[in-house]
Design a protein around this motif. Structure first.
Motif, PDB file in Angstrom:
ATOM      1  N   GLY A 180      29.687  12.697 -10.141  1.00  0.00           N
ATOM      2  CA  GLY A 180      29.174  12.395  -8.814  1.00  0.00           C
ATOM      3  C   GLY A 180      28.982  13.597  -7.920  1.00  0.00           C
ATOM      4  N   ILE A 181      29.035  14.830  -8.457  1.00  0.00           N
ATOM      5  CA  ILE A 181      28.918  16.045  -7.658  1.00  0.00           C
ATOM      6  C   ILE A 181      27.578  16.716  -7.944  1.00  0.00           C
ATOM      7  N   LYS A 182      26.852  17.079  -6.878  1.00  0.00           N
ATOM      8  CA  LYS A 182      25.586  17.806  -7.001  1.00  0.00           C
ATOM      9  C   LYS A 182      25.540  18.913  -5.955  1.00  0.00           C
ATOM     10  N   THR A 183      24.791  19.973  -6.252  1.00  0.00           N
ATOM     11  CA  THR A 183      24.550  21.048  -5.278  1.00  0.00           C
ATOM     12  C   THR A 183      23.058  21.341  -5.225  1.00  0.00           C
ATOM     13  N   ARG A 184      22.601  21.788  -4.056  1.00  0.00           N
ATOM     14  CA  ARG A 184      21.183  22.145  -3.856  1.00  0.00           C
ATOM     15  C   ARG A 184      21.086  23.560  -3.303  1.00  0.00           C
ATOM     16  N   TYR A 185      20.049  24.261  -3.734  1.00  0.00           N
ATOM     17  CA  TYR A 185      19.795  25.646  -3.326  1.00  0.00           C
ATOM     18  C   TYR A 185      18.315  25.711  -2.907  1.00  0.00           C
ATOM     19  N   GLY A 186      18.057  25.969  -1.606  1.00  0.00           N
ATOM     20  CA  GLY A 186      16.690  25.928  -1.099  1.00  0.00           C
ATOM     21  C   GLY A 186      16.182  27.258  -0.574  1.00  0.00           C
ATOM     22  N   HIS A 187      14.858  27.259  -0.289  1.00  0.00           N
ATOM     23  CA  HIS A 187      14.130  28.390   0.322  1.00  0.00           C
ATOM     24  C   HIS A 187      14.052  29.596  -0.612  1.00  0.00           C
ATOM     25  N   MET A 188      14.178  29.401  -1.937  1.00  0.00           N
ATOM     26  CA  MET A 188      14.173  30.535  -2.860  1.00  0.00           C
ATOM     27  C   MET A 188      12.754  31.080  -3.021  1.00  0.00           C
ATOM     28  N   SER A 189      12.671  32.385  -3.215  1.00  0.00           N
ATOM     29  CA  SER A 189      11.363  33.019  -3.439  1.00  0.00           C
ATOM     30  C   SER A 189      10.852  32.716  -4.831  1.00  0.00           C
TER      31      SER A 189
ATOM     32  N   HIS B  60      19.587  28.050   1.522  1.00  0.00           N
ATOM     33  CA  HIS B  60      20.172  26.838   2.099  1.00  0.00           C
ATOM     34  C   HIS B  60      20.995  26.166   0.990  1.00  0.00           C
ATOM     35  N   TYR B  61      22.284  25.967   1.230  1.00  0.00           N
ATOM     36  CA  TYR B  61      23.213  25.480   0.205  1.00  0.00           C
ATOM     37  C   TYR B  61      23.813  24.154   0.644  1.00  0.00           C
ATOM     38  N   GLU B  62      23.674  23.122  -0.209  1.00  0.00           N
ATOM     39  CA  GLU B  62      24.213  21.807   0.074  1.00  0.00           C
ATOM     40  C   GLU B  62      25.141  21.355  -1.057  1.00  0.00           C
ATOM     41  N   VAL B  63      26.109  20.508  -0.689  1.00  0.00           N
ATOM     42  CA  VAL B  63      27.010  19.883  -1.663  1.00  0.00           C
ATOM     43  C   VAL B  63      26.973  18.374  -1.434  1.00  0.00           C
ATOM     44  N   TRP B  64      26.741  17.637  -2.531  1.00  0.00           N
ATOM     45  CA  TRP B  64      26.689  16.183  -2.461  1.00  0.00           C
ATOM     46  C   TRP B  64      27.813  15.614  -3.331  1.00  0.00           C
ATOM     47  N   LEU B  65      28.490  14.603  -2.780  1.00  0.00           N
ATOM     48  CA  LEU B  65      29.560  13.937  -3.509  1.00  0.00           C
ATOM     49  C   LEU B  65      29.383  12.433  -3.353  1.00  0.00           C
ATOM     50  N   ALA B  66      29.198  11.744  -4.474  1.00  0.00           N
ATOM     51  CA  ALA B  66      28.987  10.290  -4.486  1.00  0.00           C
ATOM     52  C   ALA B  66      27.811   9.917  -3.594  1.00  0.00           C
ATOM     53  N   ASN B  67      26.715  10.699  -3.717  1.00  0.00           N
ATOM     54  CA  ASN B  67      25.465  10.448  -2.993  1.00  0.00           C
ATOM     55  C   ASN B  67      25.615  10.587  -1.484  1.00  0.00           C
ATOM     56  N   VAL B  68      26.651  11.332  -1.066  1.00  0.00           N
ATOM     57  CA  VAL B  68      26.849  11.604   0.356  1.00  0.00           C
ATOM     58  C   VAL B  68      26.946  13.109   0.521  1.00  0.00           C
ATOM     59  N   VAL B  69      26.157  13.684   1.472  1.00  0.00           N
ATOM     60  CA  VAL B  69      26.194  15.111   1.691  1.00  0.00           C
ATOM     61  C   VAL B  69      27.523  15.490   2.363  1.00  0.00           C
ATOM     62  N   ARG B  70      28.143  16.563   1.871  1.00  0.00           N
ATOM     63  CA  ARG B  70      29.442  17.002   2.399  1.00  0.00           C
ATOM     64  C   ARG B  70      29.330  18.427   2.925  1.00  0.00           C
ATOM     65  N   ASN B  71      30.326  18.813   3.720  1.00  0.00           N
ATOM     66  CA  ASN B  71      30.344  20.150   4.291  1.00  0.00           C
ATOM     67  C   ASN B  71      30.752  21.154   3.214  1.00  0.00           C
ATOM     68  N   PRO B  72      29.867  22.074   2.818  1.00  0.00           N
ATOM     69  CA  PRO B  72      30.212  23.044   1.773  1.00  0.00           C
ATOM     70  C   PRO B  72      31.379  23.945   2.165  1.00  0.00           C
ATOM     71  N   LYS B  73      31.597  24.101   3.479  1.00  0.00           N
ATOM     72  CA  LYS B  73      32.663  24.986   3.924  1.00  0.00           C
ATOM     73  C   LYS B  73      34.022  24.502   3.435  1.00  0.00           C
ATOM     74  N   ARG B  74      34.206  23.179   3.384  1.00  0.00           N
ATOM     75  CA  ARG B  74      35.482  22.637   2.913  1.00  0.00           C
ATOM     76  C   ARG B  74      35.723  23.033   1.451  1.00  0.00           C
ATOM     77  N   PHE B  75      34.677  22.996   0.643  1.00  0.00           N
ATOM     78  CA  PHE B  75      34.808  23.355  -0.768  1.00  0.00           C
ATOM     79  C   PHE B  75      35.098  24.853  -0.916  1.00  0.00           C
ATOM     80  N   ILE B  76      34.352  25.668  -0.149  1.00  0.00           N
ATOM     81  CA  ILE B  76      34.533  27.125  -0.244  1.00  0.00           C
ATOM     82  C   ILE B  76      35.925  27.527   0.243  1.00  0.00           C
ATOM     83  N   LYS B  77      36.362  26.923   1.351  1.00  0.00           N
ATOM     84  CA  LYS B  77      37.674  27.249   1.903  1.00  0.00           C
ATOM     85  C   LYS B  77      38.790  26.794   0.959  1.00  0.00           C
TER      86      LYS B  77
END
Length: 494
Positions: free
Chosen positions: A428-437, A468-485
């Protein structure tokens, strides 16, 4: 003095045996014989000797059988005494030999048990060390860009370092840590940290043929009592009072006591290892809780994904009735069972833990966070809007890396994301990476932590080069800072 004694003897002889004459008359003629004291004493002595001999011979003839029986009885007594002494010596020898054999068997049994315990503890410790080594290998990649001090090229590590770290994790944990795209099965005995030792229940007590109890006869009770006494005598240890002075037994007893003490030390070591394993489990669960993951539900997802949540059953066997082959210590068996269960739980959690994104997609002092998660003033509309991720600004073309192993779910252009890559990490975990050249991976590609997935740019709805970095858990977007911290905190404690 001597003459006086002779005179007295001679006087006594003449007094006792005075001279006597025997007269014989025949045909009118008279003849006589004179017997002096000496001759009378001689004849009297011969008569006494003859009478004594006659008495002795008569007694021998009359009591011959009794005399022979008495001699035989004495002989049998002597023979019995001799045989009893020989039997006692043989019994002492057999007892000593049996005591030595029993002591040797006990020594060997304790030594084998100690060896088995050491192997068991070694397997559990190796399992824990493998997890610790994986934690250490992941340690270098889990940092906040603001804390990096490497050159401005944005690549503070070897491009292959992070993937290798992930490979180390996979190697150290064996086949129980499949990547997000794998469907590898979990093996309860090997991949879950189980021991190669066979664990089996004790032999079941014999059950009665019928429910009605039978009453034993008096003879049966007597036979059972005699058999129990015999068995107790056979299995009893040699008496210290009799055999304690034997040097060989003293040495064996001393060595056996030393090994038994070491064996108890293995139990203590296993308890200590189990505590460390439980502490590691708590640490992983704390990380999951800190990022908003329910450990119990997450563990269920891991088990379900590996196909081990169905077809479960079997008889209920209490832990007290279970033993490890080669180990008679029930306390060690219980501790081992607890530790083994905790190792399996640790392995199960770590399978999913490796797929939690606990790092940043870019590294180095050249990168900085330009926008956080949550409400912000939109740079284009200048109105308050929700920002579903974190932005990291940096030099154009710097590599953007996957933050956890997984499978590329999307790679292409998508609206305001511009060039975007989405990675499914499983569970149930996904990440997104945007605005790449530019994008460096294709859909379906398997990636490891640290694998480059694209290059930093400013495509889509962007005001400058950043990711732009996103973290999704169980189809809900979460704050990536919590994961990094969470990742930074837990691995800085290592």
């Amino acid at each position: 003095m001597a003459e006086s004694l002779l005179e007295r003897a001679w006087a006594w002889l003449h007094t006792t045996f005075p001279e006597r004459q025997i007269y014989i008359r025949s045909d009118g003629r008279v003849q006589f014989f004179t017997f002096g004291p000496s001759l009378q004493a001689t004849l009297a002595g011969l008569s006494l000797i003859f009478l004594g001999w006659v008495a002795f011979a008569s007694v021998n003839v009359i009591f011959k059988d009794r005399i022979i029986a008495s001699k035989d009885h004495r002989y049998q007594q002597m023979q019995s005494t001799y045989e009893n002494r020989v039997a006692d010596l043989q019994l002492s020898y057999d007892e000593l030999n049996g005591a030595l054999v029993s002591a040797e068997d006990r020594f060997k049994s304790k030594a084998d048990e100690l060896e088995t315990k050491q192997k068991t503890v070694a397997r559990l410790l190796n399992r824990k060390q493998a997890v610790d080594a994986t934690f250490a290998s992941l340690r270098g990649g889990l940092h906040d860009p603001a804390n990096e001090t490497n050159p401005a090229n944005g690549n503070n590590t070897d491009p292959k370092a992070a993937p290798n770290a992930d490979n180390i994790a996979s190697d150290s944990l064996g086949a129980d840590a499949p990547s997000a795209g794998d469907s590898g099965d979990m093996d309860d005995d090997e991949s879950a940290g189980g021991s190669e030792l066979s664990v089996m229940p004790e032999t079941a007590a014999p059950q009665p043929r019928t429910a009605k109890p039978t009453k034993a006869s008096l003879l049966d009770n007597a036979v059972q009592s005699f058999a129990s006494l015999f068995n107790d005598k056979k299995t009893a240890r040699p008496h210290t009072s009799k055999l304690g002075h034997v040097p060989a037994l003293k040495s064996l007893a001393h060595q056996t006591a030393r090994i038994e003490k070491l064996s108890h030390g293995e139990t203590t070591l296993l308890v200590s290892a189990d505590r460390e394993i439980v502490a590691r489990i708590d640490q992983i669960q704390d990380v999951m809780k800190n990022v908003g993951i329910n450990p119990d539900e997450f563990e269920e997802r891991i088990i379900a994904r590996n196909g081990s949540d169905s077809g479960i059953g079997g008889p209920l066997i209490p832990l007290d009735d279970v033993r490890i082959e080669g180990i008679a210590d029930h306390h060690f068996t219980k501790v081992y069972a607890d530790a083994s269960a905790h190792v399996k739980e640790l392995d199960t959690l770590f399978i999913g833990f490796r797929h939690i994104p606990l790092t940043t997609p870019v590294h180095g002092s050249a990168f900085h966070r330009t926008s956080g998660f949550g409400a912000r003033v939109d740079p284009f509309t200048h109105h308050v809007a929700f920002h579903p991720g974190i932005d990291f600004g940096g030099p154009w073309g710097a590599p953007i890396r996957a933050t956890a192993p997984g499978v590329v779910d999307y790679a292409g252009r998508r609206g305001g994301y511009g060039n975007m890559v989405e990675i499914d990490h499983g569970y149930g975990i996904k990440t997104r990476y945007g605005h790449m050249s530019s994008i460096l991976v294709k859909v379906g590609a398997k990636v490891s932590r640290g694998t480059p997935v694209g290059k930093l740019g400013s495509t889509g709805r962007s005001t400058g080069p950043h990711v732009h970095y996103e973290v999704w858990l169980a189809n809900v977007v979460r704050n990536p800072k919590r994961f990094i911290k969470a990742g930074r905190n837990v691995f800085q404690q290592e």
